[in-house]
Write a protein that holds these residues in place. Structure first.
Motif, PDB file in Angstrom:
ATOM      1  N   ASP A 389     -10.489 -48.137 -20.254  1.00 63.22           N
ATOM      2  CA  ASP A 389     -11.801 -48.687 -20.605  1.00 63.22           C
ATOM      3  C   ASP A 389     -12.890 -47.703 -20.191  1.00 63.22           C
ATOM      4  O   ASP A 389     -12.622 -46.610 -19.703  1.00 63.22           O
ATOM      5  CB  ASP A 389     -12.009 -50.062 -19.955  1.00 63.22           C
ATOM      6  N   LEU A 390     -14.134 -48.129 -20.372  1.00 63.96           N
ATOM      7  CA  LEU A 390     -15.254 -47.214 -20.157  1.00 63.96           C
ATOM      8  C   LEU A 390     -15.295 -46.711 -18.719  1.00 63.96           C
ATOM      9  O   LEU A 390     -15.446 -45.515 -18.458  1.00 63.96           O
ATOM     10  CB  LEU A 390     -16.556 -47.945 -20.491  1.00 63.96           C
TER      11      LEU A 390
ATOM     12  N   HIS B 395     -18.005 -46.928 -27.255  1.00 62.59           N
ATOM     13  CA  HIS B 395     -16.751 -47.084 -27.971  1.00 62.59           C
ATOM     14  C   HIS B 395     -16.212 -45.724 -28.417  1.00 62.59           C
ATOM     15  O   HIS B 395     -15.027 -45.408 -28.240  1.00 62.59           O
ATOM     16  CB  HIS B 395     -16.976 -48.009 -29.165  1.00 62.59           C
ATOM     17  N   ILE B 398     -14.712 -43.813 -25.523  1.00 62.61           N
ATOM     18  CA  ILE B 398     -13.361 -44.251 -25.133  1.00 62.61           C
ATOM     19  C   ILE B 398     -12.332 -43.736 -26.123  1.00 62.61           C
ATOM     20  O   ILE B 398     -11.274 -43.232 -25.745  1.00 62.61           O
ATOM     21  CB  ILE B 398     -13.321 -45.792 -25.046  1.00 62.61           C
TER      22      ILE B 398
END
Lengths: 445, 436
Positions: A389-390, B395, B398
């Motif tokens: 994830d981030l 997004h 990632i």
């Protein structure tokens, strides 16, 4: 002075006479209470006045001098009663918490006048360095065990807790490699960095390139007239080289990587290298340095070397100060003026903190072979691979940044003519030993 | 308090066999000071504390604060809240003042024609008792009447709070009030409604429209009843304010005999019930005292420390990962996507170059070429992934990070023909410096 649970119980038993008297009337109950309190206090005073003095006691200690971290020792304390009364004592030995005293540390002792008793405590220290004890507290109870006298007596003692040297498990395999180098195994290896040892007769399996034809010509075979015995030269690696190990004890050494401070890893690596090098016949000196010399082992050899090294290391802890690298060449020069292998055990993970090291390195590499050994953080490699994830991606980016920094510093060190060894904490000692063996095999010492 | 299993005490045979004098063992130095040494060392503090305590005692004795405060408005109470000043003045002027703590004696005296001062601090008197004293007393002065007293004696007179300050508006023709002229601060107020006024109740010392500090009238049986709303008029501390003293003397000095009646516990119905002390057996209080003693003893037993605490100097240890964690949080807080991705790209390019055995100083183009050739991907797409694409949002970041990871694994996988699985998660990359 103190009181025991028995005295509290005695006081509580006063309920029986007070209630019994209270059935007759309130005044009688008060009289019974006063009587009981007087009785109990009187018994207590009598008891404490009959107790032996906890001050008239002589203490003796029998301690092992040294213990390796993680091992247990028994510490003996002798209590000698110098008074004229029976000493009914409870003894507490005031060890530091990290001495790892097992049990409750309340030893009951009965010492008749003029005699002595020995008590045994089991210690399992869980921290390197000098574990000390300064005092012993003796609580001497009276014959009734109601009140007791208490005194703390000075009884200094010390156990030196040595570094554990876990990396000694790697020693046998490295010694085997060393013996191969040394020519003590059937395989003969000739290479650079070896010196002439002897001439002996050829046996099958020897390298044909090592046949010495001139020596063969001189050796006529007495059993078969007219023919020669083929002689080969044997070689052995160089001996009596100098190795100077410099462990950095400055603030970077305090960092804990994979649950082991950098300093402890450095000590493990130093011990393995020293053990290996002393078997190989090289002379090892050890320095612990930040802004001043924290410890030094010079001129020791054989089994004495390791004993002195662990002894010196035991008392060294990382200091929160910046290392003064500019004085390190001077320190090395004081140890030896000849060419030596200088091993710097430090942290080389960011250009900022390594500037001092980098500016000093040319002075050392001009004269000596230098290895810079540093610990890498396995957590960084792990974090660099996790990209779910981030948050993980940012963490991976930061970890990559750290690895890139370390790689840049390592490249700069190599450009300055030194060698680098970096590995996770548990792999650094064998990696350093292997690098030493490589250098030895290739004759760069 | 026994030692643990590994702690054993064994008699030392060798030592005890020897004569005691043979070993000239000296007694260990005691760290704990003896009682005498303790006193000597702390002498200054002990003297200091003693002086402080003595000074405090002397100061309290001078102020008279050591005496109990006494009964409020007690006739023999010289404390600020007592009324001894007024009573002594009246006695000097020939009024015989009788203190009474019970209704019976007060009624007896009232029947002889004495003025009655009634201060019922805890509202102990019920209605019938109030009626009884009001019925026999010719002059009744009720100080600080409570709600029930007003209901019984003067229906229609009500409590009305505290006065705003000193009052000098007499507002009535009561002789004592006129002589006083004004009252000091700290008065309470009463209101008189129309019915009460019709029944003959009149207020004195009016505090504007809020009410009166004093209300007088006639009781049911013809006795004069005066209600004084506050105790300040009679209390020692405030009797010399303004006209307080004149009013107090005027109200109480009207007859030769004065009954100073403060109702006691005997005037309560409940007084006939047995007290707690009478109900419990005689041993309960002594046993409680004994239990307190036991608790104190047990506290000393458990709380006495077995020698001083042992201190230890601990070395500094810093978790090394903190730097990296801090940098990650910095990236996240400033949303430095480009910078974060750059680090990952540099790492991936370095990893690919190392895996493909390219020289350390290989150009970027050479690395992308080699990577494309090794994985069979399009060279332009590899270049976009490794260099060009800007992450627009989180997004993208990632995704790109994951793709970089996949590319690096693919490159490594192509170099291991025996392991055909493309992305082995348990792929141990060689840490730098470790020899095969």
């Amino acid at each position: 002075m103190t009181i025991t649970g028995r005295f509290a119980l005695l006081l509580a038993l006063g309920v029986v006479p007070v209630v019994a008297a209270g059935l007759a009337g309130a005044a009688e109950a008060w009289v019974a209470l006063a009587g009981w309190l007087t009785l109990a206090l009187g018994a207590g005073v009598l008891d404490v006045s009959l107790a032996a003095s906890p001050r008239r006691v002589a203490l003796g200690r029998e301690l092992p001098d040294r213990v390796r971290l993680g091992e247990s020792v028994t510490a003996e304390l002798t209590v000698r009663n110098l008074g004229t009364r029976m000493l009914r004592a409870t003894v507490r030995d005031g060890w530091e918490p990290s001495a790892g005293l097992a049990g409750a540390n309340r030893t009951p002792l009965r010492v008749p006048p003029g005699e002595r008793r020995r008590m045994t405590l089991q210690l399992t220290p869980w921290r390197r360095g000098d574990r000390r004890v300064a005092q012993v507290t003796v609580r001497s109870a009276g014959p009734l065990g109601l009140w007791s006298r208490q005194a703390t007596l000075a009884a200094p003692g010390r156990i030196r807790v040595l570094p554990p040297f876990h990396s000694r498990v790697h020693l046998p395999s490295r010694l085997t490699r060393l013996r191969e180098l040394d020519g003590r195994t059937p395989l003969l290896i000739r290479g650079q960095g070896t010196e002439f040892d002897s001439i002996r007769e050829y046996v099958r399996g020897d390298d044909v390139r090592s046949i010495d034809w001139r020596a063969t010509a001189r050796h006529v075979d007495p059993e078969v007239p007219g023919s020669m015995r083929i002689m080969v030269r044997t070689w052995r690696p160089e001996r009596d080289r100098r190795i100077v190990i410099v462990a950095d004890t400055s603030r970077t050494a305090a960092a804990r990587i994979a649950d082991e401070p950098r300093l402890d890893t450095a000590f493990e690596a130093s011990l393995l290298l020293a053990a290996l090098a002393s078997h190989a016949g090289d002379r090892v000196d050890f320095l612990a340095w930040d802004r001043r010399l924290r410890g030094r082992v010079h001129g020791a050899s054989g089994p004495d070397l390791l004993a002195r090294m662990v002894d010196v290391m035991a008392g060294i802890d990382a200091e929160l100060i910046e290392a003064d690298w500019s004085s390190v060449p001077g320190q090395v020069r004081r140890v030896t003026s000849r060419h030596a292998l200088v091993v710097l055990l430090t942290a080389a993970d960011s250009p900022g903190s390594s500037r001092g090291l980098l500016s000093m390195l040319p002075q050392l590499t001009a004269r000596h072979t230098v290895i810079v050994a540093s610990v890498t953080d396995p957590a960084l490699v792990e974090a660099g691979a996790a990209r779910g994830d981030l948050e993980e991606v940012y963490r991976a980016a930061a970890a990559e940044r750290g690895l890139i920094d370390a790689a840049r510093v390592a490249a700069a060190i190599r450009r300055l003519g030194a060698l680098t060894v970096s590995a996770p904490p548990h792999e650094l000692p064998p990696a350093l030993a292997d690098r030493y063996l490589d250098l030895k095999a290739s004759g760069q010492l | 308090m026994s030692g643990g299993p590994p702690t054993t005490a064994v008699p030392d045979r060798a030592g005890s066999a020897r004569a005691p004098t043979e070993q000239a063992a000296d007694a260990a130095t005691a760290v704990t000071p003896t009682f005498r040494a303790l006193v000597r060392r702390r002498r200054i503090w002990i003297v200091f504390a003693a002086v402080l305590v003595l000074g405090a005692i002397v100061a309290l004795a001078i102020q008279g604060g050591l005496r109990p405060p006494g009964v409020p408005l007690g006739a023999d109470n010289p404390a600020p809240l007592g009324s001894m000043a007024l009573v002594e003045v009246l006695r000097d002027h020939g009024v015989s003042v009788t203190e009474s703590r019970s209704l019976e004696s007060a009624v007896d005296a009232a029947e002889r024609g004495a003025t009655v001062v009634l201060y019922d601090e805890f509202a102990l008197l019920d209605e019938s008792r109030l009626d009884r004293i009001a019925g026999v007393a010719e002059r009744l002065v009720v100080v600080e009447p409570g709600f029930s007293a007003l209901e019984a004696l003067a229906p229609g007179v009500r409590l009305a709070g505290v006065a705003s300050g000193p009052i000098d508006d007499v507002a009535c023709e009561l002789p004592a009030a006129e002589r006083a002229g004004s009252l000091g601060d700290g008065q309470r107020l009463l209101t008189v409604d129309d019915d009460a006024r019709a029944a003959g109740w009149q207020g004195c010392f009016r505090d504007e429209e809020f009410g009166f500090a004093l209300v007088s009238g006639e009781g049911d049986d013809g006795g004069k009843v005066t209600l004084v709303a506050a105790t300040t008029v009679f209390a020692n501390e405030s009797i010399d304010d303004a006209g307080n003293a004149a009013l107090a003397i005027g109200l109480t000095g009207g007859s030769d005999e004065l009954v100073w009646y403060l109702p006691g516990l005997g005037d309560v119905d409940a007084a006939e019930a047995p007290s707690i002390a009478e109900l419990t057996p005689g041993w309960v209080s002594p046993v409680m005292v004994l239990l307190i003693a036991v608790v104190v003893a047990a506290g000393i037993w458990r709380g006495r420390r077995f020698g001083p605490l042992v201190t230890e100097n601990l070395p500094v240890h810093v978790p090394a990962g903190e730097t990296s964690e801090g940098r990650a949080r910095l990236y996240a807080r400033s949303a430095a996507r480009g910078r974060a991705l750059d680090q990952l790209r540099i790492g991936a390019i370095g990893g690919i170059a190392e895996a493909l055995k390219l020289p350390r100083a290989a150009e970027l183009g050479a690395v992308t070429d080699a990577a494309a050739r090794a994985t069979g991907r399009d060279e332009a797409s590899v270049r976009r992934l490794l260099v060009d694409t800007e992450p627009g949002d989180d997004h993208d970041l990632i995704e790109l990070a994951a793709e970089l990871d996949v590319l690096e694994r693919e490159v490594r996988a192509t170099l291991r023909p025996r392991f055909t699985r493309p992305a082995d998660p348990a792929d141990p990359t060689d840490p730098a410096g470790r020899r095969p």
